[in-house]
Enzyme design. Structure first.
Site, PDB file in Angstrom:
ATOM      1  N   ASN B 250       6.033  -6.938 -11.784  1.00 51.53           N
ATOM      2  CA  ASN B 250       5.356  -5.929 -11.595  1.00 51.53           C
ATOM      3  C   ASN B 250       6.233  -4.465 -11.625  1.00 51.53           C
ATOM      4  O   ASN B 250       5.260  -3.486 -11.564  1.00 51.53           O
ATOM      5  CB  ASN B 250       5.186  -6.005  -9.988  1.00 51.53           C
ATOM      6  CG  ASN B 250       3.621  -6.517  -9.804  1.00 51.53           C
ATOM      7  OD1 ASN B 250       2.661  -6.116 -10.027  1.00 51.53           O
ATOM      8  ND2 ASN B 250       3.558  -7.662  -9.076  1.00 51.53           N
ATOM      9  N   CYS B 338       3.283  -8.938  -0.099  1.00 50.62           N
ATOM     10  CA  CYS B 338       3.452  -9.856  -1.322  1.00 50.62           C
ATOM     11  C   CYS B 338       3.037  -8.638  -2.502  1.00 50.62           C
ATOM     12  O   CYS B 338       3.840  -7.724  -2.736  1.00 50.62           O
ATOM     13  CB  CYS B 338       2.258 -10.896  -1.367  1.00 50.62           C
ATOM     14  SG  CYS B 338       0.783 -10.502  -0.679  1.00 50.62           S
TER      15      CYS B 338
END
Lengths: 458, 660
Positions: B250, B338
């Site tokens: 990410n 998350c």
């Protein structure tokens, strides 16, 4: 022989006991003829009393002067003792090893055990075949008690009294016994009051390669059939195994000679395959890694549940044939002392509410396992941690108990007892202060004068 | 209605999943909200109702001699195989259902037409049953460290968050807004649970937009404010519930995770829970195992392992346990996130709260928990559970997993929960059913815009009204038992996790344990209560009688020597005469037991598959075998035995036996 000879060091102080899920305990370790005792010698502390006969395997380790003994028990417990002093540790270990592998049945603890409680019932005479027969005799006159095996001469693994068709005299039974493995001629296992049909069990017929037959045998089992009705023979072995058995003098019932019977082959495993399965299962249960997938694959690889399923399926088949088809059934494998008994006893649990009571379950085990000659001493000599890999060691009885537990899980309101009774029976079958599960059959128990000692059911 | 091409098809066969030869013939109806199958059998005319919103997939299967089969898979794990005689009808049903199962507007959903015959006031009261303001008050908020923030009034900062949020007192609007700009979808850290015993909090957010090196002063201040809000602790945990690899990936997209060097006094921790796509596939694989017709033990165990489902369940529970421990044992606050902070974060926060606080283990508390961690914090119910036609890649069993986690805990702590398994199953059902408005839309904002509360009914009120069905008879209301944290064993016990056949195979009749201990205990409890009430009434009556009698004897004794006995018996006859029909009064137990003198007391066990005997070995089977069913099966059971020496393999005769 004196136990004292085997006990080189009867007492060691400052021993530390480790058990999973419990805090460590420091105390004094004592060895007696039958027990390993650890006591912290403080008030309110539970002492560890471990029967030597419960010990399956031990490992020793040394770190400097500190010795460690890991004791793996037949009831699957694993405990660890840290013993200061190498010599003491070695002495203790060798004593445990010697004391846990005594051969003679008469040196076993049940012969020495004196209960602290009042014995309210003579367990040895609580479940007699005569009483069982009385339950049936009101419903049927087609069966009789036979004393043909009174001296254990006809079949060493049968009890002195068995229930057989009335039409068969003792002479004929003797002849049939020569035609069945181990002399185990077909006897009554269960009478289904609802329709008068029965479950019988026996050893395999000794047809051999040339197709021997025995008219009395045919007559005996045909005596249980109603006119025009067929019966079922459930052979717990797969067909190819049964065929191979002919080469060794065994075999199965040929259709030509038993036209009124249909034979069904199942494949319930026996012997060391089951033992290996248990070893793998317990290994998987003791796996200390946090790994979900590994647990499932190890459970699968153990095949334990496959065995459970096969046994239960066969028992259901027997129960259905009896109850729904209204057919009599003869069940046997090779000797008729292992898978046969699993099936006959589970079928009764399925069919007979009485066998789901505590008393009835005890009677069932007495009848279908002890009197029926399941060789407990051989089968339960070692458990999941053994290294010996003897063919005769096999968790047949434990599988039966597990099957009962599975049924109990599905029918939680149909049993008088809970899983604790099953666990208790498992523990006592492998190591006990009671004499119930000693020996391999009635005759062995008879000759070792077990009457003097206590019955677990008492 | 315009989507229904054919409202009624006759002579349709509903195939029994286990024995395909046994099929019920009946009529299939398509209505605006349901598929209804009515069996022709005149004595039963059994009906099967399926809500369109429950339909997951519809599949045309290969044509058979009997007709054109249609397989309908439902989101509540029901499986329906219909055989339609005419190809045209089959196609019409197929096309209609494809459309009906995928509504495009909220207004098409069942909750907008569902009318439980309640008036407006009752409906409004229903919506007021669960009140989050009350819940925060119960936690002890606001207090010296935490306050209600209006920064998200009118959803100005974050449109997927609720308007009312608790934040540390020291976090100014400036800090919150600054922090929100540094977080995915502006989901800034906000309070999820406050543990008033030791003033420790669980907060939640989305991932920081840290990329490889970005920092945000306000975000760092925000975390510091959370730490300072629990004065007893000098650090906070930041728990990233993703696998480390995913989090690192990410970063390349300008997102990522907190750098411990930039934040003062945080302990950063990854907990590897997989993403929604992995979970979707895992469920798919597990359901394939559930659908196997007669799996061997190995097929089942291997398939279950291969699905990874229980591994994922364990990962979620492990994360919850980690947080619960940090809070209760280390006294450290935790920030959980998350990626977007609405799936794994919701799972983990709610599991941790459930472990920590006995209130959430009560009926009402559990509703509050779902309302708080899932509904208010913008779990995307519409996307995840496919209520409206949308991207299939957004669908994932996120809350199903949470519900299963609760069940696994209930198996471990059977006395700690006020509710039973049925409660969980009904909640799962209604998350997909769209019969009530609670789980509609993706956020509170959307729900408000749709005026859900004015146009639909609340599930919680419905469940609460029927709470008698959902009580766990083993629940111990005694504080020493139920208060405080639930402690799972620290030693690895993989066999603790069981396959939940009660959920995933619940439509297979005869597969479940045929006797429900819960129902049995409830019946016993009810009977006991009745008897106690009766006893009380009788005692009252007795007292009265004695009083009357006393008066009479006093009167009589003045006149002449009385006969105490006769005096008693007359009054006894006149007043204490309450015919109690015990047999009619006491509820008969739902389960069969041998003691009831059941004529047919044989236990009917499945012939074949002890499939479930999975990790937990809980016996059940794939084999339909209700008592009634057996009679017809065994009529031909005689055919099962292989003929002499036929060399048939032992399994095949079994198969014949089963299908016969």
């Amino acid at each position: 022989m004196e136990f004292a000879e085997l006990i080189k060091t009867p007492r060691v102080d400052n021993v530390v006991l480790h058990r999973p899920f419990y805090p460590a305990v420091e105390g004094t370790l004592c060895l007696t003829g039958h027990h390993l005792i650890l006591s912290s010698r403080q008030d309110n502390t539970e002492e560890l009393w471990l029967l030597h006969s419960n010990i399956d395997a031990i490992d020793k380790r040394f770190v400097g002067p500190l010795g460690t003994i890991i004791i793996k028990c037949k009831d699957f417990r694993i405990i660890q003792l840290d013993i200061p002093g190498m010599e003491e540790c070695l002495n203790i270990a060798s004593s445990i090893e010697a004391l846990s592998t005594l051969d003679s049945i008469t040196l076993m603890y049940p012969f020495f055990y004196r209960p602290m409680f009042e014995v309210i019932e003579d367990g040895w005479h609580s479940f007699l075949p005569e009483q069982e027969f009385e339950l049936y005799s009101s419903a049927t006159s087609e069966w009789r008690l036979s004393y043909v095996n009174k001296e254990f001469a006809v079949c060493p693994s049968y009890p002195p009294i068995v229930i057989v068709p009335k039409a068969m005299d003792d002479e004929a039974l003797r002849k049939v016994a020569t035609f069945r493995h181990g002399g185990r001629f077909p006897v009554l296992s269960y009478y289904h009051k609802k329709n008068g049909m029965v479950i019988m069990r026996s050893g395999q017929p000794l047809t051999g390669t040339n197709g021997r037959r025995c008219k009395e045998d045919e007559k005996l089992i045909n005596a249980t059939l109603r006119a025009g009705k067929r019966g079922y023979i459930i052979d717990t072995r797969p067909l190819n195994v049964a065929q191979q058995a002919r080469a060794k003098g065994g075999g199965f019932e040929q259709e030509a000679h038993y036209p009124q019977w249909r034979r069904i082959h199942k494949s319930i495993e026996r012997y060391h395959i089951l033992q290996e399965s248990l070893i793998k299962l317990v290994e998987a249960c003791n796996d200390q890694t946090h790994n979900m997938d590994r647990w499932l694959s190890r459970l699968e690889a153990s095949n334990w549940l496959t065995h459970i399923k096969e046994i239960l399926t066969t028992a259901c088949l027997a129960a259905q044939c009896l109850d729904r088809e209204g057919a009599s059934i003869l069940i046997h494998g090779t000797e008729g002392t292992d898978s046969t008994l699993q099936v006959t006893s589970l079928a009764q649990i399925i069919l007979e509410p009485r066998s789901r009571t505590i008393r009835g379950f005890e009677a069932l085990i007495e009848r279908e396992w002890l009197q029926a000659g399941h060789p407990f001493q051989q089968r339960c000599a070692q458990s999941a941690y053994c290294n010996s890999k003897q063919k005769w060691e096999s968790p047949v009885f434990l599988l039966f108990l597990d099957c009962v537990w599975q049924i109990l899980r599905q029918f939680p309101c149909s049993f008088e007892f809970n899983e604790n009774l099953l666990i208790m029976l498992f523990e006592h079958a492998y190591a006990s202060q009671f004499g119930t599960f000693l020996g391999n059959n009635e005759s062995e128990r008879y000759f070792s004068a077990l009457e003097q000692i206590l019955q677990v059911f008492g | 209605m315009e989507h229904i091409r054919t409202p009624k098809v006759e002579n349709v066969r509903l195939v029994d999943r286990i024995s395909s030869k046994k099929a019920a013939v009946g009529t299939l109806y398509l209505t605006a909200t349901h598929v209804i199958f009515v069996e022709n059998a005149p004595d039963t005319r059994k009906e099967t109702w399926i809500l369109h919103s429950q339909i997951s997939t519809i599949e045309k299967q290969a044509t058979t001699a009997a007709g054109y089969p249609l397989l309908i898979r439902c989101k509540n794990f029901q499986l329906l195989q219909l055989i339609i005689p005419q190809e045209r009808d089959c196609h019409d049903v197929y096309i209609s259902l494809i459309r009906l199962a995928r509504p495009v507007k909220y207004e098409e959903l069942y909750c907008f037409s569902f009318n439980p015959k309640l008036d407006r006031e009752e409906r409004e009261q229903g919506w007021m049953l669960i009140d989050l303001r009350e819940e925060y008050k119960r936690m002890g908020l606001p207090n010296n460290y935490w306050q209600l923030s209006d920064v998200n009034r009118d959803y100005r900062v974050c449109d997927s968050y609720p308007t009312e949020l608790y934040v540390p007192k020291t976090a100014t609007a400036h800090i919150i807004v600054g922090s929100s700009k540094f977080r995915s979808r502006r989901r800034f850290p906000a309070l999820s649970y406050y543990h008033k015993d030791n003033h420790v909090s669980i907060c939640r957010s989305s991932q920081p937009l840290s990329g490889f090196s970005a920092r945000c002063l306000e975000d760092e201040q925000m975390l510091q404010a959370i730490r300072k809000a629990s004065p007893g602790s000098d650090f906070i945990y930041v728990v990233d519930t993703r696998p480390k690899l995913n989090a690192m990936a990410n970063r390349a997209a300008g997102k990522g995770y907190e750098n411990e060097d930039n934040y003062s006094n945080i302990k950063f921790q990854f907990i590897g829970i997989e993403n929604i796509h992995v979970m979707r596939n895992s469920l798919q694989k597990m359901l394939e195992v559930c659908e196997l017709k007669s799996p061997s033990m190995s097929d089942f165990l291997w398939g279950l392992e291969n699905s990874g489902w229980l591994r994922h369940i364990k990962a979620i529970l492990d994360a919850g346990v980690f947080i619960a421990k940090a809070v209760s044992e280390e006294g450290a606050s935790v920030l959980v996130h998350c990626s977007d902070g609405w799936d794994r974060t919701a799972q983990v926060c709610s599991v941790a709260s459930l472990l920590l606080d006995p209130h959430y283990r009560t009926l009402k508390g559990f509703m509050v928990l779902i309302e708080k961690d899932w509904i208010s914090f913008g779990h995307k119910f519409n996307h995840r559970y496919g209520n409206l036609d949308g991207d299939p890649k957004e669908i994932s069993p996120v809350i199903d997993q949470f519900i299963e986690c609760v069940w696994q805990l209930m198996e471990q702590f059977p006395c700690a929960f006020e509710f039973n398994e049925r409660f969980l199953i009904h909640i799962q059902h209604h998350i997909y059913s769209c019969q009530f408005g609670n789980f509609l839309c993706n956020s509170q904002k959307e729900r408000q815009e749709l005026k859900i509360q004015e146009r639909t009914y609340s599930l919680w009120a419905h469940l609460w009204k029927n709470r008698g069905d959902y009580l766990n008879p083993l629940f111990r209301d005694d504080p020493s038992q139920t208060q405080g944290t639930l402690h799972l064993p620290t030693t690895p016990c993989n066999f603790m996790y069981k396959f939940w056949s009660g959920m995933y195979n619940r439509f297979e009749k005869g597969l479940q344990p045929r006797q429900s201990v819960t129902d049995y205990l409830m019946a016993v409890k009810e009977e006991t209560q009745q008897l106690e009430e009766e006893l009380e009434a009788l005692e009252e009556r007795l007292e009265k009688i004695q009083k009357v009698q006393l008066n009479r004897t006093q009167v009589k004794s003045k006149q002449s020597e009385p006969s105490k006995h006769s005096g008693f018996s007359t009054s006894d006859n006149s007043t204490a005469n309450t015919p109690q029909d015990y047999s009619g009064n006491t509820k008969s137990f739902p389960s069969r037991s041998p003691s009831q003198g059941d004529e047919d007391s044989a236990l009917i066990l499945p012939q074949d598959n002890l499939k479930s005997s999975d990790p937990d070995l809980s016996a059940n089977s794939d084999q339909e075998s209700g008592v009634e069913d057996l009679s017809c099966r065994s009529a031909s059971g005689g055919e099962c035995a292989p003929s002499e020496d036929s060399g048939k393999d032992p399994d095949s005769d079994e198969a014949v036996f089963l299908t016969a």
